[in-house]
Design a protein around this motif. Structure first.
Motif, PDB file in Angstrom:
ATOM      1  N   GLN A 220      39.279 -21.582   9.639  1.00 23.09           N
ATOM      2  CA  GLN A 220      38.004 -22.297   9.718  1.00 23.09           C
ATOM      3  C   GLN A 220      37.295 -22.012  11.035  1.00 23.09           C
ATOM      4  OE1 GLN A 220      39.388 -26.255   8.897  1.00 23.09           O
ATOM      5  NE2 GLN A 220      39.490 -25.917   6.680  1.00 23.09           N
ATOM      6  N   GLN A 221      38.057 -21.968  12.120  1.00 22.65           N
ATOM      7  CA  GLN A 221      37.461 -21.604  13.403  1.00 22.65           C
ATOM      8  C   GLN A 221      36.982 -20.157  13.390  1.00 22.65           C
ATOM      9  OE1 GLN A 221      40.098 -21.847  16.784  1.00 22.65           O
ATOM     10  NE2 GLN A 221      38.497 -21.272  18.251  1.00 22.65           N
ATOM     11  N   PHE A 222      37.805 -19.289  12.805  1.00 21.50           N
ATOM     12  CA  PHE A 222      37.431 -17.874  12.712  1.00 21.50           C
ATOM     13  C   PHE A 222      36.125 -17.712  11.942  1.00 21.50           C
ATOM     14  CE2 PHE A 222      37.344 -13.836  10.491  1.00 21.50           C
ATOM     15  CZ  PHE A 222      37.685 -12.930  11.465  1.00 21.50           C
ATOM     16  N   HIS A 228      28.562 -16.983  13.309  1.00 23.52           N
ATOM     17  CA  HIS A 228      27.698 -16.996  14.490  1.00 23.52           C
ATOM     18  C   HIS A 228      27.447 -15.588  15.021  1.00 23.52           C
ATOM     19  CE1 HIS A 228      25.909 -18.249  18.255  1.00 23.52           C
ATOM     20  NE2 HIS A 228      26.844 -17.569  18.925  1.00 23.52           N
ATOM     21  N   ARG A 229      28.510 -14.790  15.083  1.00 23.82           N
ATOM     22  CA  ARG A 229      28.393 -13.459  15.681  1.00 23.82           C
ATOM     23  C   ARG A 229      27.804 -12.423  14.727  1.00 23.82           C
ATOM     24  NH1 ARG A 229      31.899 -12.988  20.291  1.00 23.82           N
ATOM     25  NH2 ARG A 229      31.392 -10.762  20.322  1.00 23.82           N
ATOM     26  N   PHE A 230      28.006 -12.617  13.430  1.00 24.53           N
ATOM     27  CA  PHE A 230      27.520 -11.651  12.440  1.00 24.53           C
ATOM     28  C   PHE A 230      26.645 -12.363  11.416  1.00 24.53           C
ATOM     29  CE2 PHE A 230      31.516  -9.954  14.076  1.00 24.53           C
ATOM     30  CZ  PHE A 230      31.137  -8.668  14.455  1.00 24.53           C
ATOM     31  N   ASP A 231      25.610 -13.024  11.927  1.00 21.18           N
ATOM     32  CA  ASP A 231      24.771 -13.844  11.049  1.00 21.18           C
ATOM     33  C   ASP A 231      23.827 -13.037  10.180  1.00 21.18           C
ATOM     34  OD1 ASP A 231      23.171 -12.964  13.090  1.00 21.18           O
ATOM     35  OD2 ASP A 231      22.236 -14.906  13.501  1.00 21.18           O
ATOM     36  N   ASN A 232      23.766 -11.735  10.410  1.00 19.13           N
ATOM     37  CA  ASN A 232      22.910 -10.876   9.584  1.00 19.13           C
ATOM     38  C   ASN A 232      23.693 -10.170   8.477  1.00 19.13           C
ATOM     39  OD1 ASN A 232      24.247  -9.443  11.596  1.00 19.13           O
ATOM     40  ND2 ASN A 232      22.741  -7.782  11.600  1.00 19.13           N
ATOM     41  N   TYR A 233      24.847 -10.727   8.122  1.00 17.99           N
ATOM     42  CA  TYR A 233      25.673 -10.182   7.043  1.00 17.99           C
ATOM     43  C   TYR A 233      25.992 -11.261   6.023  1.00 17.99           C
ATOM     44  CZ  TYR A 233      26.397  -5.883   9.613  1.00 17.99           C
ATOM     45  OH  TYR A 233      26.192  -4.690  10.254  1.00 17.99           O
ATOM     46  N   ASN A 234      26.083 -10.853   4.764  1.00 16.65           N
ATOM     47  CA  ASN A 234      26.707 -11.721   3.764  1.00 16.65           C
ATOM     48  C   ASN A 234      28.195 -11.805   4.068  1.00 16.65           C
ATOM     49  OD1 ASN A 234      24.308 -11.917   1.978  1.00 16.65           O
ATOM     50  ND2 ASN A 234      24.708  -9.737   1.600  1.00 16.65           N
ATOM     51  N   ILE A 235      28.795 -12.961   3.825  1.00 17.57           N
ATOM     52  CA  ILE A 235      30.236 -13.113   3.995  1.00 17.57           C
ATOM     53  C   ILE A 235      30.799 -13.716   2.714  1.00 17.57           C
ATOM     54  CG2 ILE A 235      32.104 -14.129   5.347  1.00 17.57           C
ATOM     55  CD1 ILE A 235      30.178 -14.342   7.700  1.00 17.57           C
ATOM     56  N   ILE A 236      31.769 -13.032   2.128  1.00 15.02           N
ATOM     57  CA  ILE A 236      32.414 -13.536   0.915  1.00 15.02           C
ATOM     58  C   ILE A 236      33.924 -13.568   1.123  1.00 15.02           C
ATOM     59  CG2 ILE A 236      30.571 -12.560  -0.534  1.00 15.02           C
ATOM     60  CD1 ILE A 236      32.702 -10.494  -1.506  1.00 15.02           C
ATOM     61  N   GLU A 237      34.592 -14.296   0.256  1.00 12.89           N
ATOM     62  CA  GLU A 237      36.047 -14.339   0.301  1.00 12.89           C
ATOM     63  C   GLU A 237      36.616 -13.677  -0.948  1.00 12.89           C
ATOM     64  OE1 GLU A 237      39.811 -17.449   0.893  1.00 12.89           O
ATOM     65  OE2 GLU A 237      37.825 -18.238   0.425  1.00 12.89           O
ATOM     66  N   THR A 318      42.067 -14.411  22.486  1.00 13.65           N
ATOM     67  CA  THR A 318      41.391 -15.648  22.112  1.00 13.65           C
ATOM     68  C   THR A 318      40.468 -15.357  20.944  1.00 13.65           C
ATOM     69  OG1 THR A 318      39.507 -15.252  23.569  1.00 13.65           O
ATOM     70  CG2 THR A 318      41.434 -16.390  24.522  1.00 13.65           C
ATOM     71  N   MET A 319      39.883 -16.391  20.372  1.00 16.15           N
ATOM     72  CA  MET A 319      38.968 -16.189  19.256  1.00 16.15           C
ATOM     73  C   MET A 319      37.742 -15.383  19.701  1.00 16.15           C
ATOM     74  SD  MET A 319      38.844 -16.684  16.018  1.00 16.15           S
ATOM     75  CE  MET A 319      40.009 -18.008  15.670  1.00 16.15           C
ATOM     76  N   ASP A 320      37.232 -15.661  20.889  1.00 16.68           N
ATOM     77  CA  ASP A 320      36.103 -14.888  21.395  1.00 16.68           C
ATOM     78  C   ASP A 320      36.477 -13.425  21.587  1.00 16.68           C
ATOM     79  OD1 ASP A 320      34.297 -16.966  21.428  1.00 16.68           O
ATOM     80  OD2 ASP A 320      34.657 -17.495  23.533  1.00 16.68           O
ATOM     81  N   GLN A 321      37.663 -13.192  22.113  1.00 18.33           N
ATOM     82  CA  GLN A 321      38.113 -11.822  22.315  1.00 18.33           C
ATOM     83  C   GLN A 321      38.330 -11.108  20.980  1.00 18.33           C
ATOM     84  OE1 GLN A 321      41.546 -12.770  24.695  1.00 18.33           O
ATOM     85  NE2 GLN A 321      40.539 -12.224  26.627  1.00 18.33           N
ATOM     86  N   LEU A 322      38.779 -11.853  19.983  1.00 17.29           N
ATOM     87  CA  LEU A 322      38.955 -11.269  18.657  1.00 17.29           C
ATOM     88  C   LEU A 322      37.616 -10.801  18.098  1.00 17.29           C
ATOM     89  CD1 LEU A 322      40.589 -10.593  16.137  1.00 17.29           C
ATOM     90  CD2 LEU A 322      40.498 -13.008  15.491  1.00 17.29           C
TER      91      LEU A 322
END
Length: 334
Positions: A220-222, A228-237, A318-322
């Protein structure tokens, strides 16, 4: 029981590559990832012996699905996943291996007892039992510990010793042969799950078996950071066969039990992110840039390799580093 089975390369003092017409690759394991991981070896055998026919000795039905369109593969011989539940098919599988005659048999994993037994049982002029090539030969070569690459180096080591220039050839990657029709169908399926077909798509796979599976809180954090970092992409699972989600089905979720359809969908996304799993290997084989997340298993053995694929040890960042790692390794996503 297998300790007495001889190691290394059998009866190979000299060989003309043109004489290799029938090859058997042995990997009696039923898991999706392990079967996909033999695809580079299939390509390597086909490159080295272009006139040969390649048979596979595996376990379970997946291999017939995965290599359905692979012209290099001739016959696929299978053992049932649970041999005591289907004992006659189990015996038939071993009988078929014994009944054929090969020029070369390659056992993929040296520590597989059933693989070593099958290599011993098979009738062949030449046999490679899967033992590691000389570490001094491999020391400067890439991916030398990778489970998909080691059998390639075993094969190359012998022919290099015979005077063939093999060790530095480009390594083949995981690959599933998808037809144009399958790729087009996968694109149409994907469109049903994305909000904007003008944007490229990132696919997540949040499941893995056992300790490889990250906790819901981590995912959920990821996901929050990824949005936030890739807001110009669709994200699906991409959902597993178990139809579970570590992010609570909070984004569009695609489910199918058809592995070739899943691969066709993955081939149409820009980036795949997931823990070490068969689905991760399927993404690599489908040709999508893949980031594998590792916390337990060894990256040098199982991580995605080649092109822009990579593994990340999430215990060391860290999550930011990831997010930075993902961004830095995929510059065209910027």
């Amino acid at each position: 029981m297998t300790g007495s089975i001889k190691s290394g390369i059998s009866c190979m003092d000299s060989v003309d590559r043109k004489c290799i017409k029938k090859v058997l690759i042995v990997r009696p394991n039923h898991r999706l990832g392990n079967q996909l991981l033999i695809s580079p070896l299939i390509q390597e055998v086909h490159r080295m012996f272009p006139d040969s026919k390649i048979d596979l000795f595996v376990k379970g039905p997946l291999c017939r699905v995965l290599f359905h369109n692979d012209e290099a593969v001739d016959d696929i011989m299978t053992l049932p996943r649970k041999h005591f539940n289907d004992f006659f098919c189990y015996i038939a599988g071993w009988y078929k291996v014994r009944s054929k005659k090969y020029d070369l048999v390659i056992n993929v994993v040296s520590t597989s007892s059933s693989g070593r037994i099958a290599t011993k049982v098979a009738r062949s002029t030449y046999k490679i039992f899967g033992d590691e090539a000389d570490v001094n030969v491999l020391i400067n070569l890439p991916y030398k510990k990778h489970i998909a690459v080691k059998p390639i180096y075993n094969l190359r080591t012998y022919f290099s010793a015979l005077g063939y220039d093999e060790m530095t050839k480009e390594l083949p990657l995981l690959k599933i042969q998808l037809s144009d029709a399958e790729l087009l169908a996968g694109k149409e399926v994907l469109r049903r799950y994305i909000a904007d077909d003008k944007k490229e798509t990132i696919a997540l796979f949040t499941f893995a078996t056992g300790a490889k599976c990250y906790q819901q809180e981590w995912w959920q954090q990821f996901l929050q950071e990824l949005k936030h970092r890739f807001d110009n992409y669709n994200i699906i699972e991409i959902l597993p066969a178990e139809n579970v989600s570590q992010i609570g089905f909070s984004i569009p979720a695609y489910y199918s039990k058809d592995l070739r359809e899943i691969a066709s969908v993955l081939a149409n996304v820009r980036l795949f992110i997931g823990a070490d799993s068969g689905m991760m290997h399927l993404a690599v084989a489908a040709g999508v840039t893949t980031v594998g997340l590792f916390s337990i298993t060894k990256m040098d053995v199982y991580a995605p390799y080649g092109n822009l694929n990579k593994g990340i040890d999430t215990t060391r960042v860290t999550m930011d580093q990831l997010m930075d790692e993902i961004n830095a390794s995929l510059p065209q996503l910027n």
